[in-house]
Design a protein around this motif. Sequence first.
Motif, PDB file in Angstrom:
ATOM      1  N   SER A   1      -4.411   8.664  -4.711  1.00 20.85           N
ATOM      2  CA  SER A   1      -3.828   8.096  -3.492  1.00 20.85           C
ATOM      3  C   SER A   1      -4.159   8.831  -2.199  1.00 20.85           C
ATOM      4  N   HIS A   2      -5.079   9.817  -2.216  1.00 23.57           N
ATOM      5  CA  HIS A   2      -5.313  10.566  -0.986  1.00 23.57           C
ATOM      6  C   HIS A   2      -6.157   9.812   0.035  1.00 23.57           C
ATOM      7  N   HIS A   3      -6.649   8.616  -0.326  1.00 27.29           N
ATOM      8  CA  HIS A   3      -7.337   7.778   0.661  1.00 27.29           C
ATOM      9  C   HIS A   3      -6.486   6.580   1.074  1.00 27.29           C
ATOM     10  N   GLU A   4      -5.219   6.558   0.648  1.00 28.47           N
ATOM     11  CA  GLU A   4      -4.296   5.548   1.159  1.00 28.47           C
ATOM     12  C   GLU A   4      -3.884   5.949   2.578  1.00 28.47           C
ATOM     13  N   LYS A   5      -3.434   4.963   3.361  1.00 37.01           N
ATOM     14  CA  LYS A   5      -3.038   5.235   4.751  1.00 37.01           C
ATOM     15  C   LYS A   5      -1.593   4.795   4.984  1.00 37.01           C
ATOM     16  N   TRP A   6      -0.928   5.492   5.877  1.00 39.32           N
ATOM     17  CA  TRP A   6       0.486   5.266   6.139  1.00 39.32           C
ATOM     18  C   TRP A   6       0.768   3.799   6.506  1.00 39.32           C
TER      19      TRP A   6
END
Length: 449
Positions: A330-335
């Motif tokens: 999930s470290h390329h998901e965005k807020w």
Amino acid sequence: MQGLYKYLEGSSSTLEIDIYTKASMVAMSHSVEKVVKEYGLFADIYVLFQDYKYFLYERERYLEFDQLCRQVFIFAENIPKDASRDFENTTFVELEAASPLLEEWAVTVIHPDYSAVLATKEIPGLQRINKENYRTFEGFLSLDSEIAADSAAYYQKLLAQKEINYLDRDWQPAELKNQKPEFQKLISLFINDSLFELEDKLRSLEEKEMRLDEMVKDNKELSRETMQKLCEAGEFRDEDSLFHILRIGFTSALMYRELGADQKGIENIFFASLLHDLGKIGIPDSILQKPGKLTAEEYEVMQNHPEIGAKILAGSHSEILNMAYNIAYSHHEKWDGSGYPRGLKGEEIPVEARIVALADVFDALSSKRVYKDAFSREKCVDIISSERDQHFEGEILDILLEYLDEVYAFREDLKTFSEGKTTREISDYFFSVNFSVFEFLKMREMINS
């Protein structure tokens, strides 16, 4: 029929506190019995064991009492048919499933020169450690002959109900050939024998704790070595890429600390974050190491690395690897929900992944890459600030901005530390069991305060 402990309630006990562990009660019961053996008493002994399996731990002792004593009665549940084999003067009495004695454990000794009763009632709700020796009991002890006789009468009533024969006459002179116990020596036996047994148990526990510490250390070494190998396979092949993940680890640990994480959480995110790009192990080098901008097709392939990393790390029983799974996935998901691979939004994204996302982007902006020079501090701040509540959560962004001096100081410290060292030597230091990012952060906090 009420239990023995309740039956003796109101009688005077020499035990002053209310609750004892099983280890203490066993030590005390052995002291009660030790007097019988020490003085060769032709005594009557009544013993309550709850379940026969507990008697098996004491069977050899009771074979001796069987030869020494006038009569011995063992009360327990689940007594096998052949329990009396090898015994001559011992009677085994089966307790019914509803008997209140199944919650108790006791020993009574009756003899003209020495009588004693130790009675206990188990209080399971107070047990805090799930081990046999830490079972909790209310305890009662008396060396008064009348109280001991009351205890014997209780058992005799139970024997009569079950139509079991027992001797209830007084001792004959010919049966009293023992040396009469001296009170002073009795006290010495109780104190010294009980303490010896408790100390012996404590030493045994100490040895087990030492062995456990060694096992934990070995397991920690294995865990760190495994993560080191995974990082080598998926991310760093040279000093630059090693520095990249260490900077991300430090920055992530720093931000997690300021969000209120405890020591264990801080240590975990440091090492878990190092595996954030593990999925790149499945991406061709022609794309990974391409010096120019990726084509649309190449970028689409690159976007597969979070799912590849998640598949590698899925299903672990390790807290660190489970955290690494969340980060890798999930470290390329965005807020704001515009990220990949799942389009998670806001708090749907695990907090550790939100932290590492910011640490990763900031390090990429502020570091030299094959396709760009390092951006200035001011430009990096402008870029990440423009992504507040879009790419990055505002609260986490504010923490990074507040502690940027520490982030840049760590970069310089890392360069200084690494001078004259090989990539392997640097890696071995940060993955060793002796390295603690928590202590490192604490030390820097003290220096800067």
